[in-house]
Design a protein around this motif. Structure first.
Motif: not given
Length: 127
Positions: A16-27
């Motif tokens: 879930x946390x990674x989904x929030x990062x997908x825009x700013x830190x997709x890697x």
């Protein structure tokens, strides 16, 4: 949860946390999708949480963990356009299955000789 060890990765929590990062830190999101898929047992279920330094963790009957891998992968691909992540090969885990009446078990799983693409990990989780 009250029983999760400090410093452990929570399967659905970090997805879930990674989904929030997908825009700013997709890697970073991509790396974690592959890390999480590596915590899946051959049978399709996953470690609900695990300790990153050892891999020890909890195998449970919590069913929504399985859905989060596919949902997070689909969300990542939609945001990033990186469909190639679905072709990445990741090994499964193997370990003792939960016995009837057993809700969870803490143990050190082993890396299985079987591996599959992230897409297949997602499909196996949903099956």
């Amino acid at each position: 949860a009250f029983y999760q060890a400090s410093g452990a990765y929570g399967f659905r929590d970090q997805l879930q946390d990674g989904m929030a990062l997908a825009f700013a830190r997709p890697e970073e999101t991509r790396r974690h999708l592959l890390r999480a898929a590596g915590r899946q047992f051959v049978e399709g279920d996953v470690q609900h949480w695990w300790l990153p330094h050892s891999g020890q963790g909890v195998r449970t009957r919590i069913s929504d963990d399985r859905v989060w891998l596919a949902f997070a992968a689909a969300s990542y691909v939609a945001v990033s356009g990186d469909a190639a992540v679905l072709d990445e090969s990741i090994a499964f885990l193997e370990g003792p299955a939960l016995q009837e009446g057993e809700h969870d078990a803490f143990f050190q799983p082993m890396q299985a000789s079987a591996s599959a693409t992230l897409f297949e990990h997602c499909a196996r989780a949903l099956d």
